[in-house]
Design a protein around this motif. Structure first.
Motif, short mmCIF file in Angstrom:
data_model
loop_
_atom_site.label_atom_id
_atom_site.label_comp_id
_atom_site.label_asym_id
_atom_site.label_seq_id
_atom_site.Cartn_x
_atom_site.Cartn_y
_atom_site.Cartn_z
N ALA A 222 2.79 16.27 3.49
CA ALA A 222 1.61 16.14 2.82
C ALA A 222 1.44 16.86 1.62
O ALA A 222 1.02 16.71 0.61
CB ALA A 222 0.58 16.22 3.94
N LEU B 118 -0.02 10.80 -1.68
CA LEU B 118 0.18 9.49 -1.32
C LEU B 118 -0.48 8.42 -1.75
O LEU B 118 -1.76 8.72 -1.74
CB LEU B 118 0.26 9.86 0.28
CG LEU B 118 1.48 10.60 0.77
CD1 LEU B 118 1.27 10.67 2.33
CD2 LEU B 118 2.87 10.14 0.55
N LYS C 254 -2.86 4.79 -1.18
CA LYS C 254 -3.46 4.42 0.01
C LYS C 254 -2.82 3.57 1.00
O LYS C 254 -2.75 3.62 2.25
CB LYS C 254 -4.71 3.54 -0.25
CG LYS C 254 -5.84 4.40 -1.18
CD LYS C 254 -6.93 3.36 -1.41
CE LYS C 254 -8.05 4.27 -2.18
NZ LYS C 254 -9.21 3.48 -2.43
N ARG D 204 -0.43 5.76 3.20
CA ARG D 204 -1.45 6.73 4.22
C ARG D 204 -1.80 5.31 5.28
O ARG D 204 -1.46 5.73 6.52
CB ARG D 204 -2.64 6.86 3.52
CG ARG D 204 -2.41 8.25 2.83
CD ARG D 204 -3.88 8.83 2.61
NE ARG D 204 -3.66 9.75 1.17
CZ ARG D 204 -4.37 9.50 0.05
NH1 ARG D 204 -5.21 8.71 0.03
NH2 ARG D 204 -3.92 10.43 -0.80
N ARG D 205 -2.04 4.21 4.69
CA ARG D 205 -2.39 3.13 5.91
C ARG D 205 -1.43 3.02 6.71
O ARG D 205 -1.17 2.66 8.02
CB ARG D 205 -2.94 1.88 4.79
CG ARG D 205 -3.25 0.85 6.20
CD ARG D 205 -3.78 -0.47 5.35
NE ARG D 205 -2.65 -1.05 4.18
CZ ARG D 205 -1.51 -1.55 4.32
NH1 ARG D 205 -1.35 -1.77 5.50
NH2 ARG D 205 -0.98 -1.86 3.44
#
Length: 186
Positions: A38, A43, A45, A48-49
């Motif tokens: 991280a 990153l 979305k 991340r999802r």
């Protein structure tokens, strides 16, 4: 936004993942190959999802694995419980049988009345050259009371007894001293 443009030091797996997302034919990495730290870069979305979905899939997979493991242990526990019940029932039957055998042996065994055991006497017989010609001349050393008493002892009707022997008591000797005075006169 493309990671290629924003961060040139991005790992190859993310770049390959971006190519797969954009619909390119160059699919080197898959959804399970996304390994991103991280702190190194930002990153999207979508990434991340996908990472959250991947974590959720992994958590569900581990939960299913743990549930399956517990189910197997439960089945094993049921099997073990059944075998223990069978073994306990078998041992209980064996104990009951042993107790019955002990009681039967105790009932059939002669009673123990004392610490000593009576010896079975050999019957008194006369040899052929010792037998008198006339029974009136036969001398018997038999005491009927002693014979009956011994018979009772052998058949465990009374306790076997050994006659107590008397202790010999010696006469007290009196000694005189050299000067002629007796020990009791001092």
């Amino acid at each position: 936004l493309s990671l290629r443009n924003s961060n040139a030091s991005a790992p190859e797996s993310i770049i390959a993942g971006d190519a797969a997302e954009s619909g390119g034919e160059d699919e080197i990495g898959s959804d399970s190959e996304i390994n991103v730290t991280a702190g190194s870069f930002a990153l999207t979305k979508k990434q991340r999802r996908r990472m959250a979905e991947q974590k959720e899939k992994e958590r569900v997979r581990l939960a299913q694995k743990e549930a399956k493991k517990q189910e197997k242990q439960l089945e094993r526990a049921e099997i073990i419980a059944k075998t223990l019940e069978k073994r306990d029932a078998k041992r209980a039957k064996q104990r009951v049988k042993e107790k019955a055998d002990r009681e039967e042996a105790f009932a059939s065994a002669p009673r123990v009345l004392g610490p000593k055991r009576a010896k079975v006497p050999r019957p008194d017989v006369l040899l052929s050259d010792e037998v008198p010609k006339n029974l009136r001349t036969l001398k018997s050393d038999v005491n009927p009371l002693k014979d009956a008493f011994k018979s009772f002892e052998v058949r465990n009707m009374i306790e076997h007894r050994i006659p107590k022997q008397k202790k010999l008591r010696y006469k007290r000797k009196v000694y005189t001293q050299r000067n002629g005075v007796l020990p009791g006169e001092l």
